[in-house]
Design a protein around this motif. Structure first.
Motif, PDB file in Angstrom:
ATOM      1  N   TYR A 173       0.781  -1.071  -0.229  1.00 54.02           N
ATOM      2  CA  TYR A 173      -0.085  -0.296   0.294  1.00 54.02           C
ATOM      3  C   TYR A 173       0.731   1.206   0.162  1.00 54.02           C
ATOM      4  O   TYR A 173       0.303   1.994  -0.792  1.00 54.02           O
ATOM      5  N   PHE A 174       1.399   1.255   1.067  1.00 58.12           N
ATOM      6  CA  PHE A 174       3.289   2.504   1.410  1.00 58.12           C
ATOM      7  C   PHE A 174       3.783   2.740  -0.318  1.00 58.12           C
ATOM      8  O   PHE A 174       4.101   3.932  -0.524  1.00 58.12           O
ATOM      9  N   PHE A 175       3.779   1.341  -1.087  1.00 55.88           N
ATOM     10  CA  PHE A 175       5.062   1.499  -1.963  1.00 55.88           C
ATOM     11  C   PHE A 175       3.927   2.165  -2.906  1.00 55.88           C
ATOM     12  O   PHE A 175       4.320   2.836  -4.299  1.00 55.88           O
ATOM     13  N   SER A 176       2.982   1.425  -3.342  1.00 59.05           N
ATOM     14  CA  SER A 176       1.417   2.054  -4.441  1.00 59.05           C
ATOM     15  C   SER A 176       1.447   3.497  -4.519  1.00 59.05           C
ATOM     16  O   SER A 176       1.603   4.310  -5.291  1.00 59.05           O
ATOM     17  N   GLY A 177       1.946   4.032  -3.028  1.00 56.80           N
ATOM     18  CA  GLY A 177       1.814   5.691  -3.014  1.00 56.80           C
ATOM     19  C   GLY A 177       2.581   6.449  -2.467  1.00 56.80           C
ATOM     20  O   GLY A 177       3.122   8.087  -3.164  1.00 56.80           O
ATOM     21  N   ILE A 178       3.892   6.074  -2.644  1.00 64.64           N
ATOM     22  CA  ILE A 178       5.072   6.967  -2.900  1.00 64.64           C
ATOM     23  C   ILE A 178       5.095   7.313  -3.566  1.00 64.64           C
ATOM     24  O   ILE A 178       5.631   8.804  -3.457  1.00 64.64           O
ATOM     25  N   SER A 179       4.810   7.513  -4.787  1.00 62.65           N
ATOM     26  CA  SER A 179       5.349   8.458  -5.773  1.00 62.65           C
ATOM     27  C   SER A 179       5.076  10.372  -5.247  1.00 62.65           C
ATOM     28  O   SER A 179       4.952  10.941  -6.202  1.00 62.65           O
ATOM     29  N   ALA A 180       3.392   9.693  -5.192  1.00 69.72           N
ATOM     30  CA  ALA A 180       2.810  10.813  -4.855  1.00 69.72           C
ATOM     31  C   ALA A 180       3.453  11.862  -3.460  1.00 69.72           C
ATOM     32  O   ALA A 180       2.538  13.044  -3.238  1.00 69.72           O
ATOM     33  N   GLN A 181       3.834  11.286  -2.466  1.00 69.88           N
ATOM     34  CA  GLN A 181       4.658  11.128  -1.785  1.00 69.88           C
ATOM     35  C   GLN A 181       6.315  11.202  -1.545  1.00 69.88           C
ATOM     36  O   GLN A 181       6.995  10.795  -0.874  1.00 69.88           O
ATOM     37  N   PRO A 182       6.614  12.053  -2.641  1.00 70.27           N
ATOM     38  CA  PRO A 182       7.993  11.503  -2.983  1.00 70.27           C
ATOM     39  C   PRO A 182       9.236  11.880  -1.610  1.00 70.27           C
ATOM     40  O   PRO A 182      10.230  11.683  -1.256  1.00 70.27           O
ATOM     41  N   GLU A 183       8.847  13.208  -0.823  1.00 73.12           N
ATOM     42  CA  GLU A 183       9.349  13.742   0.250  1.00 73.12           C
ATOM     43  C   GLU A 183       9.504  12.686   1.630  1.00 73.12           C
ATOM     44  O   GLU A 183       9.658  12.641   2.428  1.00 73.12           O
ATOM     45  N   GLY A 184       8.461  11.824   1.331  1.00 68.24           N
ATOM     46  CA  GLY A 184       8.159  10.483   1.955  1.00 68.24           C
ATOM     47  C   GLY A 184       7.097  10.793   2.991  1.00 68.24           C
ATOM     48  O   GLY A 184       6.719  12.098   2.920  1.00 68.24           O
ATOM     49  N   ILE A 185       6.911   9.487   3.628  1.00 68.68           N
ATOM     50  CA  ILE A 185       5.613   9.652   5.709  1.00 68.68           C
ATOM     51  C   ILE A 185       6.435   9.492   6.519  1.00 68.68           C
ATOM     52  O   ILE A 185       6.847   8.907   6.745  1.00 68.68           O
ATOM     53  N   TYR A 186       5.982  10.652   7.486  1.00 69.71           N
ATOM     54  CA  TYR A 186       6.469  11.023   8.202  1.00 69.71           C
ATOM     55  C   TYR A 186       5.564  10.690   9.458  1.00 69.71           C
ATOM     56  O   TYR A 186       4.622  11.734   9.572  1.00 69.71           O
ATOM     57  N   ILE A 187       4.692  10.346  10.681  1.00 69.90           N
ATOM     58  CA  ILE A 187       4.545   9.607  11.331  1.00 69.90           C
ATOM     59  C   ILE A 187       5.081   9.617  12.724  1.00 69.90           C
ATOM     60  O   ILE A 187       5.791   9.065  13.174  1.00 69.90           O
ATOM     61  N   SER A 188       5.093  10.444  13.495  1.00 66.87           N
ATOM     62  CA  SER A 188       5.262  10.494  14.753  1.00 66.87           C
ATOM     63  C   SER A 188       4.144   9.821  16.702  1.00 66.87           C
ATOM     64  O   SER A 188       2.665  11.145  16.375  1.00 66.87           O
ATOM     65  N   LEU A 189       4.374   9.324  16.650  1.00 65.72           N
ATOM     66  CA  LEU A 189       3.335   8.686  17.737  1.00 65.72           C
ATOM     67  C   LEU A 189       3.313   9.905  18.530  1.00 65.72           C
ATOM     68  O   LEU A 189       2.105   9.764  19.494  1.00 65.72           O
ATOM     69  N   PHE A 190       4.528   9.213  19.323  1.00 59.86           N
ATOM     70  CA  PHE A 190       4.732  10.441  20.775  1.00 59.86           C
ATOM     71  C   PHE A 190       6.218  10.946  21.205  1.00 59.86           C
ATOM     72  O   PHE A 190       7.419  10.593  20.436  1.00 59.86           O
ATOM     73  N   ASN A 191       6.334  12.314  22.029  1.00 64.30           N
ATOM     74  CA  ASN A 191       6.946  12.158  22.322  1.00 64.30           C
ATOM     75  C   ASN A 191       8.035  12.213  23.543  1.00 64.30           C
ATOM     76  O   ASN A 191       7.066  11.605  24.072  1.00 64.30           O
ATOM     77  N   TRP A 192       8.854  11.014  22.907  1.00 65.12           N
ATOM     78  CA  TRP A 192       9.824  10.213  24.071  1.00 65.12           C
ATOM     79  C   TRP A 192      10.542  10.390  24.558  1.00 65.12           C
ATOM     80  O   TRP A 192      10.545  10.621  26.084  1.00 65.12           O
ATOM     81  N   ILE A 193      11.717  11.364  24.263  1.00 60.85           N
ATOM     82  CA  ILE A 193      12.777  11.637  25.127  1.00 60.85           C
ATOM     83  C   ILE A 193      12.329  13.268  24.891  1.00 60.85           C
ATOM     84  O   ILE A 193      12.734  13.832  24.039  1.00 60.85           O
ATOM     85  N   GLN A 194      12.713  13.849  26.076  1.00 59.56           N
ATOM     86  CA  GLN A 194      13.432  15.311  25.546  1.00 59.56           C
ATOM     87  C   GLN A 194      13.875  16.005  26.756  1.00 59.56           C
ATOM     88  O   GLN A 194      13.796  16.200  27.895  1.00 59.56           O
ATOM     89  N   ILE A 195      15.622  16.283  26.936  1.00 56.01           N
ATOM     90  CA  ILE A 195      15.741  16.871  27.949  1.00 56.01           C
ATOM     91  C   ILE A 195      16.460  18.034  27.251  1.00 56.01           C
ATOM     92  O   ILE A 195      17.396  18.322  26.037  1.00 56.01           O
ATOM     93  N   SER A 196      16.724  19.377  28.009  1.00 56.14           N
ATOM     94  CA  SER A 196      16.679  20.219  27.542  1.00 56.14           C
ATOM     95  C   SER A 196      16.745  20.623  25.883  1.00 56.14           C
ATOM     96  O   SER A 196      15.489  20.929  25.875  1.00 56.14           O
ATOM     97  N   ASN A 197      17.503  20.811  25.347  1.00 57.73           N
ATOM     98  CA  ASN A 197      17.188  21.338  23.934  1.00 57.73           C
ATOM     99  C   ASN A 197      16.945  20.038  22.721  1.00 57.73           C
ATOM    100  O   ASN A 197      17.029  19.823  21.328  1.00 57.73           O
ATOM    101  N   PHE A 198      17.377  18.898  23.298  1.00 57.06           N
ATOM    102  CA  PHE A 198      17.525  17.717  22.677  1.00 57.06           C
ATOM    103  C   PHE A 198      16.322  17.172  23.384  1.00 57.06           C
ATOM    104  O   PHE A 198      15.312  16.418  24.223  1.00 57.06           O
ATOM    105  N   LYS A 199      15.691  15.996  21.700  1.00 51.27           N
ATOM    106  CA  LYS A 199      14.196  16.036  21.585  1.00 51.27           C
ATOM    107  C   LYS A 199      14.337  14.588  20.931  1.00 51.27           C
ATOM    108  O   LYS A 199      15.327  14.228  19.536  1.00 51.27           O
ATOM    109  N   VAL A 200      13.276  13.727  21.405  1.00 53.40           N
ATOM    110  CA  VAL A 200      13.520  12.429  20.313  1.00 53.40           C
ATOM    111  C   VAL A 200      11.702  12.085  21.357  1.00 53.40           C
ATOM    112  O   VAL A 200      11.631  12.296  21.300  1.00 53.40           O
ATOM    113  N   ASP A 201      10.995  11.832  19.029  1.00 49.94           N
ATOM    114  CA  ASP A 201       9.827  11.282  19.108  1.00 49.94           C
ATOM    115  C   ASP A 201      10.062   9.794  18.732  1.00 49.94           C
ATOM    116  O   ASP A 201      10.707   9.394  17.892  1.00 49.94           O
ATOM    117  N   PHE A 202       9.267   9.407  19.566  1.00 49.61           N
ATOM    118  CA  PHE A 202       8.838   7.701  18.448  1.00 49.61           C
ATOM    119  C   PHE A 202       8.034   8.290  17.503  1.00 49.61           C
ATOM    120  O   PHE A 202       6.821   8.170  17.522  1.00 49.61           O
TER     121      PHE A 202
END
Length: 631
Positions: free
Chosen positions: A49-78
Motif C-alpha cells: 500500500y505504501f509502495f503504491s502511494g510513495i510516488s505521490a509523496q516523494p518526500e516520504g511519510i513521517y509519523i510521530s506517535l509521541f514525544n519520547w525523550i526531551q532534555i533541554s534542547n535534545f528531543k527524540v520522538d517515537f
C-alpha cells in the motif's frame, strides 16, 4: 489513515508473536503456522500500500506517535519514516519473510515446539520492521537490538545441543561488541547536533558552517563498527557461519532478508553523513571499502573448501556482504542497495533449497555424502541452479547486473580493489558450482536407507523456491544500465542520482566481459574437477597443507580464543577464586563480628532487676565522674 496502516504494518507480526507464545501450543502446529505466516503477509500488504502511494509523496511519510525523550534542547520522538529506502527494504523483508514463514510450515512440522519457532520468527520480523522504519537512530536501535535477541533465540532454537547454544551465544556476544560501537556513534552525533532524527540530522549537517571533522569521523567509524557486527565484516564476521546451527529457515531469514542487511541499511540511511567532503570521512570511507573487499576475498577463499552445504552458503553471504560494503565505501549506495535486493532473492532461494536437500536426506548436511539428487529432486535442483547462476554473475540473471555494477565502480575508483573483488567473484562461481556438482550430479554417495527415501520436497517447500528462483532470474531488470528504475526510485534519498548518467562504453563492455569470463572460468574449473575428474573432497582428517588452513577458517576462531577468550576466563577465575574470596571473607567477617558482639551483648538482657540497677548505678557514677573530671 497512514498512521493506522503503519501501525498495522509494524504490529501485525508482533500480534502473531503474542498469539503463538500464549496460545500456540493449544492451537496446534498448522494453525500456529498459518497465523505466523498470515501476520507477515498482512505486513507485506501494508508495505505494498505504501509502495503504491510513495510516488505521490516523494518526500516520504513521517509519523510521530509521541514525544519520547526531551532534555533541554535534545528531543527524540517515537516515530516512523516511510520513504523510498525504508519501503524498498520492507518489500523484501516482509515479502521474502512471508515465503520463509510459508516454507517453515512444512519444514518444521515435526518439531514439537513449532509454535515457539513461529513466535520467534514473527518477533524477528517485527524488530526488523522497527529497525527499517524508525525515524531516528534510537528507534532504529530498538529494532537493531531486537533482531540481535531474536537471532540468539533462533540460532539456539534446538537448545538441547550445546554446540547450538554456543553458536547462539557467540552471535549474541559478537553483536554486542559491534553494538557498543553503534552506541558510541549515536552518542557523538547526539552531542554534536542535539538530534538523532534522520531528517533533522540531515538538515543540521547540510546547514552547519563549521563541522568538527575529527568527531564526525569518529562517529562515522563507530557506526561502521556496529555495521561490521550486524553485517558480519572483518573482524566481527565469525559468528555468521556458526549461525547455521539454527533451523534452515532461520539461516535464510538472517542471511537473505533481515539481520545481515541492517548494516548496509544504516550506512545508506546516513549517506548524507558518509558523503561529507571531510578528510576524516574520506579515511572512514577508504576503511569501509578496504574492509569490504578483504572480507569478500577472505570469506570466498574459506568457502572453497567447506563441506557443510549451509556453511558454504554462509561464507558466500559474508563474501557478498563484503562486496556491498565495498560499494558503500566507494559512495555507490544505490549499487549496494541493488546487490542487497538481488542477493536477497538468490540467497534465500539457495538456503531454502539447501533446506529442501537436508529435509530429503533426514538432516545430512555434508555434500560429500550427497550426489545424484537432480533426478529425485528436480524442482530443488532447477531452482538452486538458477540461484547459483545468479550469484555467479552469469548473464542475464539478477546477480550479473548488480555484481557487475560493483566491479565497475571499484575499477573506476581503484584498480587493486577491483582485482580483489574480481578474484572473490571468480571464487564464488567455483565454490557455488562445486556445491551444485557434488550435491546434484554423479552417483549418490549417501546410505542405502537415504537413497531409498529420496523424494522431492512438499509443495509448501517447493513453491517458495519457485517464486524466489523467478525473482533471482528477473530481479536485475530493476536497474538496467542506462535505464535504471531503482536509481530513479531512490533519487529522493540519494539526490546525486538525479543527474547521474550511466552509459556503456568500451571500458564498461570490457569489464563486463572480464567479469563474465571470470565467472565462467570458475564454473569451468569446478566442472573439470568435480564432474570430469569425479573428485570428492577428502575426509576432514586427511586435509593437509593450505587447504587445511582454509578448512579451519585461517584459525581466526582459535586466535580469538587465545587472545581474548582464554585471558578473560583466566582473569575471571582469578577474580572469582581470589578477589571474590577475599572480599567475601571481609564482608562475612564483619557479619560474624557483629553476630558475636550481639550474642555476647544479649547475655546482659537476662531479666534480673538487680543487675539492671547495678548497671544503672555504674552508669550514673561514670557520668558524674566524667562531669567532675571535666571541670
Amino acid at each position: 489513515m497512514n498512521t493506522n496502516i503503519a501501525l498495522v504494518l509494524v504490529l501485525a507480526p508482533f500480534l502473531g508473536f503474542l498469539i503463538n507464545v500464549f496460545f500456540g501450543k493449544s492451537l496446534g502446529k498448522l494453525l500456529s503456522g498459518i497465523i505466523g505466516t498470515g501476520t507477515v503477509v498482512v505486513s507485506f500488504i501494508a508495505t505494498a500500500y505504501f509502495f503504491s502511494g510513495i510516488s505521490a509523496q516523494p518526500e516520504g511519510i513521517y509519523i510521530s506517535l509521541f514525544n519520547w525523550i526531551q532534555i533541554s534542547n535534545f528531543k527524540v520522538d517515537f516515530g516512523f519514516q516511510l520513504d523510498q529506502l525504508s519501503i524498498l527494504w520492507l518489500l523484501f523483508v516482509t515479502g521474502i519473510g512471508s515465503l520463509i514463514h510459508l516454507y517453515s510450515i512444512s519444514y518444521m512440522h515435526d518439531d514439537e515446539n513449532m509454535h515457539k519457532f513461529f513466535a520467534y520468527l514473527n518477533l524477528f520480523i517485527f524488530f526488523m520492521i522497527t529497525l527499517v522504519i524508525g525515524s531516528n537512530l534510537l528507534v532504529m536501535f530498538i529494532g537493531w537490538e531486537g533482531v540481535g535477541l531474536c537471532s540468539y533465540l533462533l540460532i539456539g532454537f534446538w537448545h538441547k545441543n550445546q554446540d547450538f547454544n554456543d553458536a547462539a551465544k557467540k552471535a549474541f556476544i559478537m553483536n554486542r561488541i559491534g553494538d557498543l560501537g553503534l552506541l558510541v556513534g549515536i552518542f557523538i552525533l547526539g552531542s554534536l547536533f542535539s538530534t538523532l532524527d534522520f531528517a533533522t540530522l540531515k538538515t543540521a549537517i547540510a546547514t552547519a558552517t563549521n563541522l568538527n571533522s575529527y568527531w564526525i569521523g569518529v562517529a562515522a567509524f563507530a557506526l561502521f563498527i556496529g555495521a561490521c557486527g550486524k553485517s558480519a565484516q572483518i573482524p566481527l564476521y565469525t559468528w555468521l557461519p556458526d549461525a547455521m546451527a539454527g533451523p534452515t529457515p532461520v539461516s535464510a531469514l538472517i542471511h537473505a532478508a533481515t539481520m545481515v542487511t541492517a548494516g548496509i541499511f544504516m550506512i545508506t540511511r546516513l549517506n548524507f553523513l558518509y558523503s561529507l567532503d571531510l578528510p576524516s570521512m574520506h579515511l572512514v570511507n577508504d576503511i569501509i571499502a578496504i574492509v569490504g573487499a578483504v572480507t569478500a576475498l577472505v570469506a570466498a577463499t574459506i568457502g572453497l573448501v567447506q563441506n557443510d552445504i549451509k556453511k558454504v552458503l554462509a561464507y558466500s553471504t559474508v563474501s557478498q556482504l563484503g562486496l556491498m560494503f565495498l560499494a558503500l565505501g566507494l559512495g555507490a549506495y544505490e549499487v549496494a542497495v541493488f546487490h542487497v535486493i538481488t542477493h536477497a532473492f538468490f540467497k534465500a532461494c539457495l538456503f531454502l533449497g539447501s533446506g529442501s536437500v537436508i529435509h530429503a536426506l533426514h538432516g545430512e548436511q555434508d555434500i560429500r555424502k550427497m550426489g545424484g539428487l537432480k533426478k529425485s529432486m528436480p524442482i530443488t535442483f532447477i531452482t538452486m541452479l538458477i540461484a547459483s547462476l545468479a550469484i555467479s554473475g552469469v548473464p542475464l540473471f539478477s546477480g550479473f547486473f548488480s555484481k557487475d555494477e560493483i566491479l565497475l565502480v571499484a575499477f573506476e575508483h581503484t584498480i587493486p580493489l577491483w582485482v580483489v573483488a574480481s578474484v572473490a567473484s571468480i571464487m564464488t562461481a567455483f565454490y557455488m558450482f562445486r556445491l551444485m556438482f557434488l550435491t546434484f550430479f554423479q552417483e549418490f554417495r549417501g546410505t542405502e536407507e537415504q537413497k531409498h527415501h529420496l523424494h522431492e520436497s512438499p509443495s509448501l517447500i517447493t513453491f517458495p523456491l519457485i517464486v524466489l528462483a523467478i525473482l533471482a532470474t528477473i530481479g536485475g531488470l530493476i536497474s538496467l544500465p542506462g535505464n535504471s528504475w531503482l536509481n530513479g526510485y531512490l533519487t529522493p534519498i540519494l539526490p546525486e542520482l538525479l543527474n547521474a548518467e550511466h552509459h556503456l562504453g568500451t571500458t564498461e563492455y570490457m569489464l563486463m566481459a572480464i567479469a563474465v569470463v571470470g565467472g565462467l572460468v570458475g564454473i569451468g574449473l569446478a566442472y573439470a574437477k568435480y564432474i570430469k575428474q569425479n573428485t570428492v573432497p577428502t575426509e576432514d582428517a586427511e586435509i593437509t597443507g593450505f587447504s587445511k588452513v582454509l578448512y579451519n577458517k585461517y584459525y581466526v576462531d582459535e586466535f580469538y580464543d587465545a587472545i581474548f577468550v582464554k585471558p578473560i576466563n583466566v582473569l575471571s577465575r582469578f577474580f572469582r577464586d581470589t578477589i571474590e574470596t577475599a572480599l567475601s571473607a571481609l564482608v562475612f567477617g564483619f557479619g560474624k563480628v557483629t553476630n558475636e558482639i550481639s550474642y555476647q551483648g544479649k547475655k546482659i538482657q537476662n531479666g534480673s532487676i538487680g543487675l539492671y540497677l547495678f548497671v544503672f548505678v555504674l552508669g550514673l557514677c561514670a557520668i558524674v565522674s566524667y562531669l567532675f573530671l571535666a571541670q
